[in-house]
Scaffold this motif. Sequence first.
Motif, PDB file in Angstrom:
ATOM      1  N   ASN A 110       0.781  -1.249   0.083  1.00  0.00           N
ATOM      2  CA  ASN A 110      -0.076   0.200  -0.102  1.00  0.00           C
ATOM      3  C   ASN A 110       0.784   1.470  -0.031  1.00  0.00           C
ATOM      4  O   ASN A 110       0.496   2.100  -0.453  1.00  0.00           O
ATOM      5  CB  ASN A 110      -0.957  -0.008   1.199  1.00  0.00           C
ATOM      6  CG  ASN A 110      -1.911  -1.132   1.190  1.00  0.00           C
ATOM      7  OD1 ASN A 110      -2.089  -2.046   0.313  1.00  0.00           O
ATOM      8  ND2 ASN A 110      -3.174  -0.622   1.869  1.00  0.00           N
ATOM      9  N   PHE A 111       1.899   1.137   0.747  1.00  0.00           N
ATOM     10  CA  PHE A 111       2.721   2.337   0.908  1.00  0.00           C
ATOM     11  C   PHE A 111       3.921   2.529  -0.111  1.00  0.00           C
ATOM     12  O   PHE A 111       4.027   3.586  -1.053  1.00  0.00           O
ATOM     13  CB  PHE A 111       3.364   2.614   2.487  1.00  0.00           C
ATOM     14  CG  PHE A 111       4.192   3.704   2.671  1.00  0.00           C
ATOM     15  CD1 PHE A 111       3.575   4.991   2.317  1.00  0.00           C
ATOM     16  CD2 PHE A 111       5.558   3.780   2.870  1.00  0.00           C
ATOM     17  CE1 PHE A 111       4.366   6.008   2.492  1.00  0.00           C
ATOM     18  CE2 PHE A 111       6.094   4.701   3.254  1.00  0.00           C
ATOM     19  CZ  PHE A 111       5.705   5.914   3.063  1.00  0.00           C
ATOM     20  N   ILE A 112       4.695   1.608  -0.100  1.00  0.00           N
ATOM     21  CA  ILE A 112       5.992   1.757  -0.989  1.00  0.00           C
ATOM     22  C   ILE A 112       5.732   1.665  -2.315  1.00  0.00           C
ATOM     23  O   ILE A 112       5.971   2.338  -3.330  1.00  0.00           O
ATOM     24  CB  ILE A 112       6.875   0.746  -0.574  1.00  0.00           C
ATOM     25  CG1 ILE A 112       7.619   0.681   1.011  1.00  0.00           C
ATOM     26  CG2 ILE A 112       8.158   0.719  -1.510  1.00  0.00           C
ATOM     27  CD1 ILE A 112       7.965   1.920   1.356  1.00  0.00           C
ATOM     28  N   LEU A 113       4.801   0.566  -2.664  1.00  0.00           N
ATOM     29  CA  LEU A 113       4.405   0.399  -4.193  1.00  0.00           C
ATOM     30  C   LEU A 113       3.378   1.332  -4.516  1.00  0.00           C
ATOM     31  O   LEU A 113       3.034   1.474  -5.682  1.00  0.00           O
ATOM     32  CB  LEU A 113       3.823  -1.173  -4.401  1.00  0.00           C
ATOM     33  CG  LEU A 113       4.898  -2.214  -4.176  1.00  0.00           C
ATOM     34  CD1 LEU A 113       4.564  -3.495  -4.333  1.00  0.00           C
ATOM     35  CD2 LEU A 113       6.104  -1.689  -5.103  1.00  0.00           C
ATOM     36  N   GLY A 114       2.694   2.054  -3.673  1.00  0.00           N
ATOM     37  CA  GLY A 114       1.647   2.901  -3.781  1.00  0.00           C
ATOM     38  C   GLY A 114       2.017   4.465  -3.580  1.00  0.00           C
ATOM     39  O   GLY A 114       2.606   5.124  -4.651  1.00  0.00           O
ATOM     40  N   ASP A 115       1.759   5.051  -2.537  1.00  0.00           N
ATOM     41  CA  ASP A 115       1.981   6.565  -2.235  1.00  0.00           C
ATOM     42  C   ASP A 115       3.366   6.752  -2.189  1.00  0.00           C
ATOM     43  O   ASP A 115       3.793   8.002  -2.801  1.00  0.00           O
ATOM     44  CB  ASP A 115       1.432   6.682  -0.851  1.00  0.00           C
ATOM     45  CG  ASP A 115      -0.187   6.955  -0.726  1.00  0.00           C
ATOM     46  OD1 ASP A 115      -0.600   7.514  -1.633  1.00  0.00           O
ATOM     47  OD2 ASP A 115      -0.527   6.104  -0.111  1.00  0.00           O
ATOM     48  N   PHE A 116       4.294   6.149  -1.809  1.00  0.00           N
ATOM     49  CA  PHE A 116       5.725   6.365  -1.912  1.00  0.00           C
ATOM     50  C   PHE A 116       6.282   6.459  -3.259  1.00  0.00           C
ATOM     51  O   PHE A 116       6.995   7.306  -3.677  1.00  0.00           O
ATOM     52  CB  PHE A 116       6.648   5.631  -1.203  1.00  0.00           C
ATOM     53  CG  PHE A 116       7.909   5.747  -1.089  1.00  0.00           C
ATOM     54  CD1 PHE A 116       8.382   6.993  -0.137  1.00  0.00           C
ATOM     55  CD2 PHE A 116       8.979   5.134  -1.748  1.00  0.00           C
ATOM     56  CE1 PHE A 116       9.607   7.275  -0.061  1.00  0.00           C
ATOM     57  CE2 PHE A 116      10.303   5.547  -1.465  1.00  0.00           C
ATOM     58  CZ  PHE A 116      10.640   6.562  -0.849  1.00  0.00           C
ATOM     59  N   LEU A 117       6.008   5.268  -4.129  1.00  0.00           N
ATOM     60  CA  LEU A 117       6.386   5.414  -5.769  1.00  0.00           C
ATOM     61  C   LEU A 117       5.897   6.777  -6.237  1.00  0.00           C
ATOM     62  O   LEU A 117       6.521   7.361  -7.059  1.00  0.00           O
ATOM     63  CB  LEU A 117       5.778   4.042  -6.196  1.00  0.00           C
ATOM     64  CG  LEU A 117       6.310   4.136  -7.752  1.00  0.00           C
ATOM     65  CD1 LEU A 117       7.883   3.910  -7.700  1.00  0.00           C
ATOM     66  CD2 LEU A 117       5.901   2.743  -8.351  1.00  0.00           C
ATOM     67  N   ILE A 118       4.636   6.952  -5.836  1.00  0.00           N
ATOM     68  CA  ILE A 118       4.125   8.224  -6.588  1.00  0.00           C
ATOM     69  C   ILE A 118       4.547   9.668  -6.095  1.00  0.00           C
ATOM     70  O   ILE A 118       5.029  10.308  -6.981  1.00  0.00           O
ATOM     71  CB  ILE A 118       2.440   8.320  -6.256  1.00  0.00           C
ATOM     72  CG1 ILE A 118       1.837   7.260  -7.139  1.00  0.00           C
ATOM     73  CG2 ILE A 118       1.899   9.456  -6.748  1.00  0.00           C
ATOM     74  CD1 ILE A 118       0.329   7.067  -6.837  1.00  0.00           C
ATOM     75  N   PHE A 119       4.979   9.601  -4.932  1.00  0.00           N
ATOM     76  CA  PHE A 119       5.594  10.526  -4.294  1.00  0.00           C
ATOM     77  C   PHE A 119       7.023  11.027  -4.810  1.00  0.00           C
ATOM     78  O   PHE A 119       7.273  12.114  -5.111  1.00  0.00           O
ATOM     79  CB  PHE A 119       5.748  10.468  -2.869  1.00  0.00           C
ATOM     80  CG  PHE A 119       6.667  11.535  -2.167  1.00  0.00           C
ATOM     81  CD1 PHE A 119       5.903  12.747  -1.532  1.00  0.00           C
ATOM     82  CD2 PHE A 119       7.682  11.436  -1.560  1.00  0.00           C
ATOM     83  CE1 PHE A 119       6.555  13.560  -1.207  1.00  0.00           C
ATOM     84  CE2 PHE A 119       8.497  12.337  -1.056  1.00  0.00           C
ATOM     85  CZ  PHE A 119       8.044  13.606  -0.790  1.00  0.00           C
ATOM     86  N   ILE A 120       7.820  10.199  -5.165  1.00  0.00           N
ATOM     87  CA  ILE A 120       9.009  10.130  -5.346  1.00  0.00           C
ATOM     88  C   ILE A 120       9.147  10.463  -7.063  1.00  0.00           C
ATOM     89  O   ILE A 120       9.922  10.938  -7.642  1.00  0.00           O
ATOM     90  CB  ILE A 120      10.119   8.854  -5.425  1.00  0.00           C
ATOM     91  CG1 ILE A 120       9.593   7.747  -6.113  1.00  0.00           C
ATOM     92  CG2 ILE A 120      10.213   8.534  -3.746  1.00  0.00           C
ATOM     93  CD1 ILE A 120      10.543   6.376  -5.832  1.00  0.00           C
ATOM     94  N   LEU A 121       8.033  10.254  -7.512  1.00  0.00           N
ATOM     95  CA  LEU A 121       8.035  10.554  -9.187  1.00  0.00           C
ATOM     96  C   LEU A 121       6.933  11.836  -9.244  1.00  0.00           C
ATOM     97  O   LEU A 121       6.632  12.086 -10.551  1.00  0.00           O
ATOM     98  CB  LEU A 121       7.356   9.188  -9.813  1.00  0.00           C
ATOM     99  CG  LEU A 121       7.906   8.049 -10.044  1.00  0.00           C
ATOM    100  CD1 LEU A 121       7.077   6.889 -10.513  1.00  0.00           C
ATOM    101  CD2 LEU A 121       9.359   8.184 -10.738  1.00  0.00           C
TER     102      LEU A 121
END
Length: 302
Positions: free
Chosen positions: A216-227
């Motif tokens: 949920n976090f790394i493959l979701g929100d965090f990936l979107i955040f760094i991109l």
Amino acid sequence: MVNKKIGKILLVTAIYFVVFQIAATVAGVLMMARKSSSIRSVAALEKSGIPYFVAIACGMLVIIAVTSPRLRRRMFTETNVRMTPGIFLCLVAVMMSGQIISSLYGSALEAFVNLFGYSATAQMQAATAHSQTFSMLVYASLIGPLSEEIVFRGFLLRSLEAYGKKFAIIMSAYMFGLYHANLVQSPFAFLLGLVLGYTALTYGLKWAFALHVFNNFILGDFLIFILRDVPTHQAESISGMVLLFGGLLGMWVLWNRRNEIKNWLKKQQEAQVYLKETFFGRYNVIITVVVFILACMGLEKL
């Protein structure tokens, strides 16, 4: 007698689902009543995780009320099997292979419902949307996974374990997917539930929670955040490549371990009878039909 016991266990999860939905709705209405009823405030409410905090609190009361001290201890009992970084990454890769299957399924579903003048685009957007508020981030990345692991890989999985590990994993994954009540998201949630169920039984509930948070976090929100500063087209290409690489690695892991998986499944033959009786039992049929209708109501007319 066995079918009745299993039915009652599934009924508890249905009550949890109903209480969760009602509590979230009531909390949302009360929040709206304290603000202006403008379109802007409605949009802000949809991005908030606060109604879900209330829903989780109410839903967990149901689970706590029916869970015996013995079952609670079993839910959080550590196993003797050690989790390693390599195994964790392999499980992550397998989860990502489920995302590839889910993406293909989503495209096929959209084409199918289009034939009848409907679209599943809204459900697709809901399934892939990232958190836009801090409260939703906390819910989607931490509180939500924690509560779902307690309910589905804790209460439900451990309650059904007496009827076979294979049966417990499949049924807990099925109910986990079903209760997402989203025609696009439910199949992936089912596949994710299989991985999390196996992880909980083999390595312990805390590792199923860790995998759930990673998804949920790394493959979701965090990936979107760094991109976030990357142009949309390039960001979609990068995230797509990450998904493809991880998914292919997951498929390789499954293929490489196919004999181990087959041997494990052969040892779980007792699950066949329970699966057939439970899937076609009145409790599961009624729950499935009701939730499926709710999911279909989320389709939009073209």
